[in-house]
Design a protein around this motif. Structure first.
Motif, mmCIF file in Angstrom:
data_model
loop_
_atom_site.group_PDB
_atom_site.id
_atom_site.type_symbol
_atom_site.label_atom_id
_atom_site.label_comp_id
_atom_site.label_asym_id
_atom_site.label_seq_id
_atom_site.Cartn_x
_atom_site.Cartn_y
_atom_site.Cartn_z
ATOM 1 N N LEU A 167 -0.086 -6.560 2.544
ATOM 2 C CA LEU A 167 1.303 -5.755 2.385
ATOM 3 C C LEU A 167 1.445 -4.971 1.542
ATOM 4 C CD1 LEU A 167 3.454 -8.876 1.841
ATOM 5 C CD2 LEU A 167 3.146 -7.585 3.905
ATOM 6 N N ASP A 168 0.399 -4.755 0.711
ATOM 7 C CA ASP A 168 0.265 -3.432 -0.318
ATOM 8 C C ASP A 168 -0.223 -2.273 0.292
ATOM 9 O OD1 ASP A 168 0.110 -2.029 -2.924
ATOM 10 O OD2 ASP A 168 -2.091 -2.439 -2.999
ATOM 11 N N GLU A 169 -1.368 -2.510 1.380
ATOM 12 C CA GLU A 169 -2.017 -1.743 2.050
ATOM 13 C C GLU A 169 -0.911 -0.947 3.084
ATOM 14 O OE1 GLU A 169 -5.045 -3.588 4.239
ATOM 15 O OE2 GLU A 169 -6.362 -3.832 2.373
ATOM 16 N N GLN A 170 -0.157 -1.685 3.504
ATOM 17 C CA GLN A 170 0.953 -1.246 4.489
ATOM 18 C C GLN A 170 2.219 -0.525 3.647
ATOM 19 O OE1 GLN A 170 0.691 -1.423 7.802
ATOM 20 N NE2 GLN A 170 -1.337 -1.991 7.328
ATOM 21 N N GLY A 171 2.269 -0.610 2.445
ATOM 22 C CA GLY A 171 3.047 0.266 1.653
ATOM 23 C C GLY A 171 4.572 -0.750 1.676
ATOM 24 N N VAL A 172 4.432 -1.857 2.076
ATOM 25 C CA VAL A 172 5.512 -2.665 1.924
ATOM 26 C C VAL A 172 5.751 -3.561 0.500
ATOM 27 C CG1 VAL A 172 6.323 -5.060 2.754
ATOM 28 C CG2 VAL A 172 5.599 -3.334 4.331
ATOM 29 N N LEU A 173 4.244 -3.707 -0.057
ATOM 30 C CA LEU A 173 4.666 -4.292 -1.266
ATOM 31 C C LEU A 173 4.600 -3.181 -2.570
ATOM 32 C CD1 LEU A 173 4.556 -6.989 -3.100
ATOM 33 C CD2 LEU A 173 1.954 -6.848 -3.108
ATOM 34 N N ASP A 174 5.297 -3.265 -3.679
ATOM 35 C CA ASP A 174 5.393 -2.203 -4.610
ATOM 36 C C ASP A 174 4.662 -2.946 -5.858
ATOM 37 O OD1 ASP A 174 5.629 0.031 -6.253
ATOM 38 O OD2 ASP A 174 7.796 -0.199 -6.247
ATOM 39 N N ASP A 175 3.339 -2.696 -6.115
ATOM 40 C CA ASP A 175 2.886 -3.388 -7.381
ATOM 41 C C ASP A 175 3.111 -2.428 -8.587
ATOM 42 O OD1 ASP A 175 1.219 -4.778 -9.227
ATOM 43 O OD2 ASP A 175 -0.569 -4.630 -7.954
ATOM 44 N N ARG A 176 3.846 -3.360 -9.384
ATOM 45 C CA ARG A 176 4.134 -2.288 -10.655
ATOM 46 C C ARG A 176 3.504 -3.202 -11.944
ATOM 47 N NH1 ARG A 176 8.282 1.259 -9.917
ATOM 48 N NH2 ARG A 176 7.458 2.141 -11.817
ATOM 49 N N THR A 177 2.559 -3.893 -11.846
ATOM 50 C CA THR A 177 2.002 -4.784 -12.816
ATOM 51 C C THR A 177 1.720 -3.901 -14.037
ATOM 52 O OG1 THR A 177 1.117 -6.258 -11.077
ATOM 53 C CG2 THR A 177 0.080 -6.462 -13.463
ATOM 54 N N ARG A 178 2.104 -4.394 -15.272
ATOM 55 C CA ARG A 178 1.661 -3.837 -16.580
ATOM 56 C C ARG A 178 1.133 -4.889 -17.350
ATOM 57 N NH1 ARG A 178 3.050 -0.358 -13.301
ATOM 58 N NH2 ARG A 178 4.383 1.631 -13.780
ATOM 59 N N ASN A 179 0.068 -4.564 -18.342
ATOM 60 C CA ASN A 179 -0.473 -5.225 -19.042
ATOM 61 C C ASN A 179 -0.740 -6.809 -18.977
ATOM 62 O OD1 ASN A 179 -0.028 -2.737 -20.380
ATOM 63 N ND2 ASN A 179 0.545 -3.671 -22.484
ATOM 64 N N GLY A 180 -1.244 -6.826 -17.440
ATOM 65 C CA GLY A 180 -1.461 -8.260 -17.117
ATOM 66 C C GLY A 180 -0.225 -8.908 -16.734
ATOM 67 N N LEU A 181 1.004 -8.343 -16.902
ATOM 68 C CA LEU A 181 2.080 -9.129 -16.523
ATOM 69 C C LEU A 181 2.566 -8.656 -14.970
ATOM 70 C CD1 LEU A 181 4.766 -10.607 -17.122
ATOM 71 C CD2 LEU A 181 5.889 -8.767 -17.470
ATOM 72 N N LYS A 182 2.438 -9.717 -14.031
ATOM 73 C CA LYS A 182 2.448 -9.276 -12.591
ATOM 74 C C LYS A 182 4.195 -8.790 -12.364
ATOM 75 C CE LYS A 182 1.687 -10.931 -8.055
ATOM 76 N NZ LYS A 182 0.675 -10.031 -7.755
ATOM 77 N N LEU A 183 4.244 -7.666 -11.911
ATOM 78 C CA LEU A 183 5.433 -7.189 -11.409
ATOM 79 C C LEU A 183 5.225 -6.915 -10.124
ATOM 80 C CD1 LEU A 183 6.524 -5.129 -14.487
ATOM 81 C CD2 LEU A 183 7.359 -7.257 -13.871
ATOM 82 N N SER A 184 5.632 -7.291 -9.089
ATOM 83 C CA SER A 184 5.928 -6.944 -7.551
ATOM 84 C C SER A 184 7.032 -7.096 -7.122
ATOM 85 C CB SER A 184 4.559 -7.629 -7.037
ATOM 86 O OG SER A 184 4.879 -8.804 -6.677
ATOM 87 N N PHE A 185 7.258 -6.097 -5.887
ATOM 88 C CA PHE A 185 8.603 -5.877 -5.226
ATOM 89 C C PHE A 185 8.572 -5.461 -3.880
ATOM 90 C CE2 PHE A 185 8.862 -4.549 -9.846
ATOM 91 C CZ PHE A 185 10.255 -5.298 -9.929
ATOM 92 N N ALA B 40 5.997 -6.145 8.925
ATOM 93 C CA ALA B 40 4.550 -6.108 8.610
ATOM 94 C C ALA B 40 3.716 -7.115 9.126
ATOM 95 C CB ALA B 40 4.399 -5.866 7.299
ATOM 96 N N LEU B 41 4.257 -8.428 8.931
ATOM 97 C CA LEU B 41 3.283 -9.414 9.374
ATOM 98 C C LEU B 41 3.309 -9.907 10.638
ATOM 99 C CD1 LEU B 41 4.068 -11.676 5.905
ATOM 100 C CD2 LEU B 41 1.800 -10.396 6.579
ATOM 101 N N GLU B 42 4.536 -9.747 11.459
ATOM 102 C CA GLU B 42 4.568 -10.128 12.819
ATOM 103 C C GLU B 42 3.266 -9.725 13.658
ATOM 104 O OE1 GLU B 42 9.031 -11.582 13.781
ATOM 105 O OE2 GLU B 42 8.559 -9.506 13.959
ATOM 106 N N PRO B 43 3.050 -8.355 13.744
ATOM 107 C CA PRO B 43 1.846 -7.756 14.575
ATOM 108 C C PRO B 43 0.488 -8.596 14.139
ATOM 109 C CG PRO B 43 3.038 -6.163 13.762
ATOM 110 C CD PRO B 43 3.624 -7.380 12.980
ATOM 111 N N LYS B 44 0.395 -9.181 12.963
ATOM 112 C CA LYS B 44 -0.876 -9.759 12.490
ATOM 113 C C LYS B 44 -0.656 -11.156 13.244
ATOM 114 C CE LYS B 44 -3.510 -7.136 9.864
ATOM 115 N NZ LYS B 44 -5.070 -7.021 10.080
#
Length: 273
Positions: free
Chosen positions: A232-250, A259-263
């Protein structure tokens, strides 16, 4: 007093006791965390970049507490409700499979600490006896079939249709209940629907018998969260905003599915391991 009535009484009693204990012990919880301190104002700034009216959050309070010491629930809840018109939080009660009783007011969420504390701030909760959703704000699931969790007219289908923003905050892996909905749409060989019967209570006395349709894995499989996250990150669907080890993703519900259906069409086992 019937067995169902006794069960409801116990739910009411232990819900009150449990919430009090959770509130008192949140700050005392200690486990290894990956997060370290960073300014809460920076976190608020990240949230403000999203103009979505609705967010569905999955939250790990231990890492949140490590990043923003002191009253993590209150600070986080205030920030979310200030930035979004509606905040959605899981209210999952898997024990319905055995107990057969779900009370919209008193059935304490059984997955995570944040959902338990959120009960006092939620204005609405769906009728799903297994995967209910708590809501602060005006977002509603009117017209949805609440007793078919991942069905084409269910609440998670509505999240997909509205392309609702899904946030992971302080979780140790990518978490999204939409995985169940996305996978079932493609009729995978490892997953099927399952039904559980019981009683839903809407208030102190109003109740009815229900049959909840949910899903189940037919063998020992788990979501391959790391692979899904990378893709999802490679496809630009997941926005990873992790800071200082705190996971932040949208990510957004409909975007993830697209994105997943073709797979899944090429490999029906793509999402599991």
């Amino acid at each position: 007093m019937t067995l169902t009535e006794r069960s409801v009484r116990e739910i009411q009693r232990w819900s009150t006791v449990g919430r009090r204990l959770y509130t008192n012990r949140v700050a005392e919880r200690v486990r290894d965390t990956s997060a370290s301190s960073f300014p809460f104002a920076e976190f608020r700034s990240i949230l403000s970049e999203y103009d979505d009216p609705v967010v569905f959050v999955h939250i790990g309070l231990s890492d949140v507490n490590a990043a923003f010491a002191g009253c993590p629930y209150e600070r986080l809840c205030s920030a979310l409700t200030a930035e979004f018109e509606s905040v959605l939080v899981p209210g999952f009660t898997p024990s319905f499979r055995e107990s057969g009783v779900y009370h919209k007011e008193y059935s304490r969420p059984q997955v995570g600490t944040f959902p338990v504390l959120f009960m006092d701030d939620a204005e609405y909760r769906t009728n799903d006896a297994l995967h209910s959703i708590q809501v602060a704000g005006g977002y509603r699931f009117d017209g949805c079939t609440h007793q078919n969790t991942f069905g084409p007219d269910g609440c998670y289908a509505r999240l997909d249709e509205d392309n609702v923003l899904i946030a992971n905050i302080g979780t140790n892996r990518l978490v999204s209940t939409q995985f169940h909905y996305i996978s079932l749409r493609d009729d995978p060989p490892y997953q099927t629907t399952d039904t559980h019967s019981g009683v839903i209570y809407y208030d102190e006395s109003t109740h009815q018998r229900v049959t909840q349709t949910n899903d189940t894995f037919e063998s020992i499989y788990t979501w391959n969260r790391w692979k899904i996250e990378r893709y999802l990150d490679e496809q630009g669907v997941l926005d990873d905003r992790t800071r200082n080890g705190l996971k932040l993703s949208f990510a957004r519900a409909g975007d993830m599915r697209e994105a997943l259906e073709p797979k899944l069409e090429r490999d029906p086992y793509y999402m599991v391991t």
